[in-house]
Design an enzyme around this catalytic site. Structure first.
Site, PDB file in Angstrom:
ATOM      1  N   LYS A 149      -0.405 -72.280   6.209  1.00 28.46           N
ATOM      2  CA  LYS A 149       0.420 -72.255   5.948  1.00 28.46           C
ATOM      3  C   LYS A 149       1.123 -72.998   7.155  1.00 28.46           C
ATOM      4  CE  LYS A 149       1.280 -70.816   3.784  1.00 28.46           C
ATOM      5  NZ  LYS A 149       1.028 -70.580   2.055  1.00 28.46           N
ATOM      6  N   HIS A 160     -21.658 -70.244  15.848  1.00 28.89           N
ATOM      7  CA  HIS A 160     -22.281 -71.792  14.498  1.00 28.89           C
ATOM      8  C   HIS A 160     -21.729 -72.594  14.796  1.00 28.89           C
ATOM      9  CE1 HIS A 160     -25.093 -68.185  13.450  1.00 28.89           C
ATOM     10  NE2 HIS A 160     -23.535 -67.639  13.538  1.00 28.89           N
ATOM     11  N   LYS A 183       5.631 -78.780  -4.899  1.00 30.45           N
ATOM     12  CA  LYS A 183       5.924 -77.448  -5.146  1.00 30.45           C
ATOM     13  C   LYS A 183       4.266 -77.052  -6.738  1.00 30.45           C
ATOM     14  CE  LYS A 183       6.783 -73.209  -5.235  1.00 30.45           C
ATOM     15  NZ  LYS A 183       5.760 -72.080  -3.767  1.00 30.45           N
ATOM     16  N   ASN A 208      20.884 -58.997 -13.565  1.00 32.57           N
ATOM     17  CA  ASN A 208      19.719 -59.658 -13.225  1.00 32.57           C
ATOM     18  C   ASN A 208      18.814 -58.148 -12.601  1.00 32.57           C
ATOM     19  OD1 ASN A 208      18.278 -60.964 -11.201  1.00 32.57           O
ATOM     20  ND2 ASN A 208      20.216 -60.320  -9.634  1.00 32.57           N
ATOM     21  N   GLY A 209      17.720 -58.015 -12.515  1.00 32.49           N
ATOM     22  CA  GLY A 209      16.721 -57.179 -12.291  1.00 32.49           C
ATOM     23  C   GLY A 209      15.736 -56.632 -13.013  1.00 32.49           C
ATOM     24  N   TRP A 217      15.673 -66.457 -15.014  1.00 35.00           N
ATOM     25  CA  TRP A 217      14.646 -66.330 -14.313  1.00 35.00           C
ATOM     26  C   TRP A 217      13.337 -65.522 -15.310  1.00 35.00           C
ATOM     27  CZ3 TRP A 217      10.725 -69.648 -12.218  1.00 35.00           C
ATOM     28  CH2 TRP A 217       9.915 -69.576 -11.345  1.00 35.00           C
ATOM     29  N   CYS A 253      17.441 -63.853 -11.230  1.00 38.17           N
ATOM     30  CA  CYS A 253      18.752 -64.583 -12.059  1.00 38.17           C
ATOM     31  C   CYS A 253      19.774 -64.607 -11.591  1.00 38.17           C
ATOM     32  CB  CYS A 253      19.202 -63.757 -13.635  1.00 38.17           C
ATOM     33  SG  CYS A 253      17.325 -63.463 -14.183  1.00 38.17           S
ATOM     34  N   ARG A 282      18.222 -69.178  -8.464  1.00 37.83           N
ATOM     35  CA  ARG A 282      17.696 -68.112  -9.004  1.00 37.83           C
ATOM     36  C   ARG A 282      16.980 -67.917 -10.377  1.00 37.83           C
ATOM     37  NH1 ARG A 282      20.268 -63.875  -5.928  1.00 37.83           N
ATOM     38  NH2 ARG A 282      19.904 -62.893  -7.306  1.00 37.83           N
ATOM     39  N   GLU A 341      -5.438 -67.552   5.349  1.00 38.04           N
ATOM     40  CA  GLU A 341      -4.473 -68.303   4.203  1.00 38.04           C
ATOM     41  C   GLU A 341      -3.079 -68.695   5.883  1.00 38.04           C
ATOM     42  OE1 GLU A 341      -1.907 -68.755   1.587  1.00 38.04           O
ATOM     43  OE2 GLU A 341      -0.128 -68.431   2.310  1.00 38.04           O
ATOM     44  N   GLU A 349       0.880 -76.945   6.469  1.00 37.05           N
ATOM     45  CA  GLU A 349       1.197 -77.839   5.757  1.00 37.05           C
ATOM     46  C   GLU A 349       2.464 -78.065   6.432  1.00 37.05           C
ATOM     47  OE1 GLU A 349       1.087 -76.006   1.832  1.00 37.05           O
ATOM     48  OE2 GLU A 349       1.526 -73.797   2.396  1.00 37.05           O
TER      49      GLU A 349
HETATM   50  O1  M6R Z   1       1.213 -72.782  -8.720  1.00 36.57           O
HETATM   51  P1  M6R Z   1      -0.179 -72.660  -7.805  1.00 36.57           P
HETATM   52  O2  M6R Z   1       0.047 -71.629  -7.677  1.00 36.57           O
HETATM   53  O3  M6R Z   1      -1.222 -72.584  -9.570  1.00 36.57           O
HETATM   54  O4  M6R Z   1      -0.250 -73.582  -6.794  1.00 36.57           O
HETATM   55  C1  M6R Z   1      -1.748 -73.501  -6.070  1.00 36.57           C
HETATM   56  C2  M6R Z   1      -0.967 -74.405  -4.835  1.00 36.57           C
HETATM   57  O5  M6R Z   1      -1.055 -75.370  -5.024  1.00 36.57           O
HETATM   58  C3  M6R Z   1      -0.131 -73.499  -3.509  1.00 36.57           C
HETATM   59  O6  M6R Z   1      -0.462 -72.198  -2.979  1.00 36.57           O
HETATM   60  C4  M6R Z   1      -0.797 -74.564  -2.177  1.00 36.57           C
HETATM   61  O7  M6R Z   1      -1.063 -74.460  -1.974  1.00 36.57           O
HETATM   62  C5  M6R Z   1       0.644 -73.466  -1.699  1.00 36.57           C
HETATM   63  N1  M6R Z   1       1.505 -75.391  -1.336  1.00 36.57           N
HETATM   64  C6  M6R Z   1       0.422 -73.046  -0.667  1.00 36.57           C
HETATM   65  O8  M6R Z   1       1.396 -72.568   0.347  1.00 36.57           O
END
Ligand code: M6R
Length: 615
Positions: free
Chosen positions: A492, A511, A610, A104-105, A78, A2, A27, A488, A495
């Protein structure tokens, strides 16, 4: 996470607090509030929603002078304990409204303190952990706010940054912190506190950084510092050189890097309150807070579903449940799950993972699961999100807001939650005994410090990225938990750097994928599953024989890959089964640096949002 601000000086406090909160909205932004000391005593105004809603609500008061006053505190929230609402917004006050607190915390022993305070006759209004602090300070208040705060601090466990004002003491703000950030600004016409420097920059660049358990007492024309026992401290100011934009990111160039660095703290917050204190051997996981009891472990099967990074966490969750709890687990991408007519049973338990709690496919998958009659556990970062509201149990990742599109701290804290649930299942199903549990808990508790150690070594990844960032083909491979981390890692990199990157189970190399390997390929081999080191070593030799470069991510205490790897990035040793929380960090850093070196903005990659709230 927060944002808190406080001001005491010669100017009107309310506008200064609101402008400070604007700078801290990153925050937290689900509710906001201020308390101002003025002619009618302490005036508290708060509102659910973004800061704009508070500003609209108090606009008339600001215009007609109803909120006039030169001392106040403010907060942008938050939510952690209690959903976003007017009542749960800060500041919180004691019963009579004479002492106001912003926080905050996470106060970890809030439940015990709440029960005790209720027995003493205190009436609670909100669901927050913070309200406990307001009543506790009131309990000890005998005419000296500083003494009351010091007495209350002795009872508080967890992390906190607090700003406190009292109607009877209009000449001072008290501030204290433990494991949550708080800076004190020495201004010309007055003094300030804030969670972060951006909120101070309009007034001053001279700041004091409070240490853990240090107390600041801000008057209009001076600031005193004390330790927790009330001994005076002398502190020096630091000059802040950052511009406002850099300050918002805590001095980091991007939110993504800041969030990568926040992982040790986020992991600590997510873990700590969920392991009981006491003798090592007698320690247990405490999931009562989410309403988890033994009936859950009688499930026939666990079904995990999510999207993107959260789905990768789910894949690791599957391996963790199989490892610790020996229970069948199905893990599905939510967009597939919802349309493929899955075979579900009322005895299934569903774990739905989503940072935002608002992803359209994930919510649809949850609603499908709901129809079968199975029970639903949500793992999410957003209190009051749709997922949190509709699930039967919610386990929050206490990562704080994640602003960068690329998910980092949400991922590692999702893993922490999954490990805790898997261990609890294991204990209830008797597939692990108290000794194995104790060893796992010890290992989990070391993870935040070990994550810190990985980050301390980031220059090596940065240097490696500076040599490799122009490579257009990147493969990640691993086995078992390392395979999931490879998924993962590849996401990363693709993207935010737009590098074509793929992940595969190392055993799949022959394969098909090996047909693509040539001198332009960088292969990252994640190697933490000791029993399969020889298999991984052979896979690395196979890609190198086709001209690829090989980066290996492995334990700090093994020399197994010294002969085969072109470069090795080492991570501190933990249990093989817990490695993902550490082994993913080098990949996050690598993706970040490749993005920056390519001249891109890692916080806002093209074509991505996001939160994906539409199909
Ligand atoms: O908010 P969510 O965790 O449901 O979002 C899922 C995906 O859209 C999210 O993880 C996306 O793959 C990210 N951009 C990965 O970095």
């Amino acid at each position: 996470m927060c944002g808190i601000v406080g001001y005491i000086g010669s100017e009107e406090a309310a506008p200064i607090l609101l402008r400070g909160l604007q700078k801290l909205e990153y925050r937290g932004y689900d509710s906001a509030g201020i308390a101002v000391w003025g002619k009618t005593g302490l005036m508290v105004r708060k509102s659910k929603g973004a800061l704009k809603q508070l500003e609209e609500k108090i606009g008339p008061d600001l215009r007609d002078g109803a909120l006039a006053g030169t001392m106040g505190i403010g907060h942008t929230r938050w939510a952690t304990h209690g959903e976003p609402s007017d009542i749960n917004s800060h500041p919180h006050t004691d019963v009579s409204g004479k002492i106001a607190v912003v926080h905050n915390g996470i106060i970890e022993n809030h439940a015990r303190l709440r029960t005790w305070l209720k027995e003493q006759g205190f009436k609670f209004r909100s669901d927050t952990d913070t309200e406990v602090a307001a009543h506790l300070i009131d309990f000890y208040y005998k005419g000296d706010l500083l003494q009351a705060v010091m007495a209350a601090l002795k009872k508080l466990e967890g992390s906190y940054a607090l700003g406190i004002i009292c109607e009877a003491e209009p000449d001072r703000i008290i501030a204290v912190r433990k494991e949550s950030p708080l800076v004190v600004g020495a201004g010309r016409g007055g003094n300030l506190i804030a969670s972060d420097v951006p909120a101070l920059l309009e007034h001053t660049r001279e700041v004091y950084y409070l240490g853990d358990r240090e107390i600041a007492v801000l008057y209009r024309n001076r600031i005193d510092f004390y330790n927790e026992d009330g001994e005076a401290l002398s502190k020096k100011t630091s000059h802040v050189d950052w511009d406002a934009a850099a300050a918002e990111k805590g001095g980091y160039e991007h939110f993504m890097l800041k969030e990568i660095y926040e992982q040790p703290k986020a992991l600590t917050d997510t873990l700590r309150a969920r392991i009981s204190a006491g003798e090592q051997a007698a320690r247990i996981i405490n999931l009562e807070e989410i309403g988890f009891d033994s009936s859950w472990a009688a499930a026939r099967r666990v079904v995990i579903t999510a999207c993107g990074t959260a789905w990768h966490a789910g894949v690791i969750g599957k391996y963790a449940f199989e490892h610790f709890a020996r229970i069948p687990v199905a893990v599905d991408v939510a967009s597939e799950f919802r349309y493929r007519n899955p075979i579900l049973d009322p005895q299934d338990i569903f774990i739905i993972i989503s940072q935002s709690g608002e992803t359209a496919d994930t919510l649809a998958a949850m609603r499908l699961a709901r129809k079968t009659g199975g029970r639903i556990i949500a793992i999410t970062n957003v209190v009051g999100s749709t997922l949190a509201r509709e699930a039967d149990l919610v386990m929050y990742t206490w990562a704080g807001p994640e602003i960068a599109v690329a998910s980092t701290k949400a991922f590692t804290t999702q893993l922490m939650c999954l490990y805790l649930i898997a261990l609890q299942f294991g204990l209830l199903r008797k597939t692990i005994g108290p000794e194995e549990l104790a060893a796992a808990l010890r290992a989990l508790e070391k993870i935040p410090a070990q994550a810190e150690a990985v980050l301390a070594n980031q220059e090596k990844i940065q240097r490696f990225a500076s040599l490799q960032f122009n490579k257009n083909k990147a493969f990640f491979m691993g086995r078992l938990f390392d395979y999931a981390v490879s998924l993962e890692s590849a996401l990363k990199l693709k993207e935010i750097s737009y590098t074509h990157s793929e992940a595969f189970a190392a055993g799949e190399l022959k394969h098909g994928p090996i047909a693509l390997v040539d001198g332009s390929t960088l292969v990252t081999a994640i190697c933490t599953q000791e029993a399969l080191f020889d298999k991984m070593d052979s896979n690395i030799k196979e890609v190198k024989a086709r001209g690829a470069g090989a980066l290996v991510i492995t334990w700090e205490d093994t020399d197994y890959f010294n002969e085969t790897a072109d470069e090795i990035f080492r991570i501190p040793r933990t249990l093989d089964s817990l490695s993902p929380m550490l082994s993913v960090i080098p990949s996050q850093l690598y993706a970040y640096y490749c993005s920056v070196l390519r001249g891109l903005d890692p916080d806002k990659p093209r074509n991505l949002a996001k939160s994906v709230t539409v199909e």
